[in-house]
Design an enzyme around this catalytic site. Structure first.
Site, mmCIF file in Angstrom:
data_model
loop_
_atom_site.group_PDB
_atom_site.id
_atom_site.type_symbol
_atom_site.label_atom_id
_atom_site.label_comp_id
_atom_site.label_asym_id
_atom_site.label_seq_id
_atom_site.Cartn_x
_atom_site.Cartn_y
_atom_site.Cartn_z
ATOM 1 N N CYS A 1 -103.216 -2.252 -6.114
ATOM 2 C CA CYS A 1 -101.966 -1.899 -6.783
ATOM 3 C C CYS A 1 -102.168 -1.899 -8.293
ATOM 4 C CB CYS A 1 -100.842 -2.835 -6.372
ATOM 5 S SG CYS A 1 -100.762 -4.384 -7.267
ATOM 6 N N GLU A 2 -101.535 -0.953 -8.943
ATOM 7 C CA GLU A 2 -101.723 -0.807 -10.379
ATOM 8 C C GLU A 2 -100.960 -1.851 -11.190
ATOM 9 O OE1 GLU A 2 -98.379 2.552 -11.544
ATOM 10 O OE2 GLU A 2 -100.327 3.237 -10.829
ATOM 11 N N HIS A 3 -100.100 -2.629 -10.534
ATOM 12 C CA HIS A 3 -99.315 -3.628 -11.253
ATOM 13 C C HIS A 3 -100.014 -4.988 -11.339
ATOM 14 C CE1 HIS A 3 -95.954 -0.941 -9.593
ATOM 15 N NE2 HIS A 3 -96.179 -0.601 -10.850
ATOM 16 N N HIS A 4 -100.769 -5.355 -10.294
ATOM 17 C CA HIS A 4 -101.421 -6.669 -10.270
ATOM 18 C C HIS A 4 -102.912 -6.595 -9.958
ATOM 19 C CE1 HIS A 4 -97.127 -7.380 -9.195
ATOM 20 N NE2 HIS A 4 -97.257 -8.368 -10.058
ATOM 21 N N HIS B 1 -99.439 -5.077 1.046
ATOM 22 C CA HIS B 1 -99.759 -5.243 -0.363
ATOM 23 C C HIS B 1 -99.942 -6.729 -0.655
ATOM 24 C CE1 HIS B 1 -98.326 -1.106 -1.784
ATOM 25 N NE2 HIS B 1 -98.164 -1.119 -0.463
ATOM 26 N N GLN C 1 -98.441 3.010 -3.640
ATOM 27 C CA GLN C 1 -98.586 3.674 -2.343
ATOM 28 C C GLN C 1 -97.842 4.997 -2.321
ATOM 29 O OE1 GLN C 1 -98.202 1.116 1.100
ATOM 30 N NE2 GLN C 1 -97.479 2.792 2.370
ATOM 31 N N CYS D 1 -100.202 -8.148 -3.404
ATOM 32 C CA CYS D 1 -99.369 -8.614 -4.516
ATOM 33 C C CYS D 1 -98.042 -9.155 -3.996
ATOM 34 C CB CYS D 1 -99.121 -7.486 -5.516
ATOM 35 S SG CYS D 1 -98.284 -6.053 -4.822
#
Length: 208
Positions: free
Chosen positions: A96-99, A165, A137, A167
């Site tokens: 995931c691009e956030h975590h 996920h 996703q 995260c």
């Protein structure tokens, strides 16, 4: 550069941003180890920066893979076959691009050929090319469909992704059993509810 390449392959850093050296990347890992509270000079951690950078090369190799080239070779001798071509249970390993936490699951992909098909392994490689990047996703699901649609001009494309996920499962709300499902339909799949339902039924069949 054509529109499809611009839409699906240019997720990497801007061209005017120099890529850090391997040494700089390894030093960044040492910084994170120190920030976490440990000593990167400790015996068990001395080689960790090298291992992490090597792992990043594998996890994010999709930035260096071009879906246009993957789908470039097509075959027109299909003896009039015009039904869906479908791959089920394609393994999805993304982050995931956030975590930068793992996204693990499976994808089902189908298309309705219009005169030409591609080797079935190419569809799985397109999924890999987009999953091996920092992703959401939703974006990944749309990118897979767009790449096949733009490169092959089929009568329709369907993509289904079912993933967990980490995260969400190992931090934050800590719901380890929650799965995220995303879908994208184009062309005849979008217009024909019966065709979509057939695709979804095939996606739900257990892995053999």
């Amino acid at each position: 550069m054509d529109a499809m390449t611009d839409k699906t392959t240019l997720a990497a850093a801007p061209a005017d941003t120099p890529r850090p050296t391997r040494e700089q990347a390894e030093e960044a890992v040492r910084t994170l180890i120190r920030w976490a509270g440990d000593d990167p000079r400790r015996e068990g951690l001395i080689e960790t920066p090298k291992r992490v950078v090597k792992a990043y090369e594998e996890w994010f190799r999709g930035y260096h893979e071009d879906p246009v080239q993957i789908l470039g070779k097509r075959f027109e001798d299909v003896q009039g076959y015009d039904d869906m071509v479908m791959l089920t249970h394609i393994d999805v390993e993304s982050h995931c691009e956030h975590h930068i936490a793992p996204i693990l699951g499976t994808a089902c992909v189908a298309y309705l050929p219009d005169r030409a098909v591609v080797g079935i392994s190419k569809i799985a490689k397109v999924v890999e090319a987009f999953s091996k990047r920092l992703q959401t996703q939703e974006t990944m699901t749309a990118q897979i469909a767009d790449a096949i649609n733009d490169a092959m001009a089929p009568r329709g494309v369907a993509v289904f992704v079912d993933a967990k996920h980490q995260c969400m499962t190992t931090r934050g709300v800590h719901h380890p059993h929650v799965s995220t499902i995303t879908t994208t339909f184009t062309g005849e799949f979008k217009a024909n509810a019966e065709l979509r339902e057939r695709f979804m039924r095939l996606c739900e069949q257990p892995r053999r």
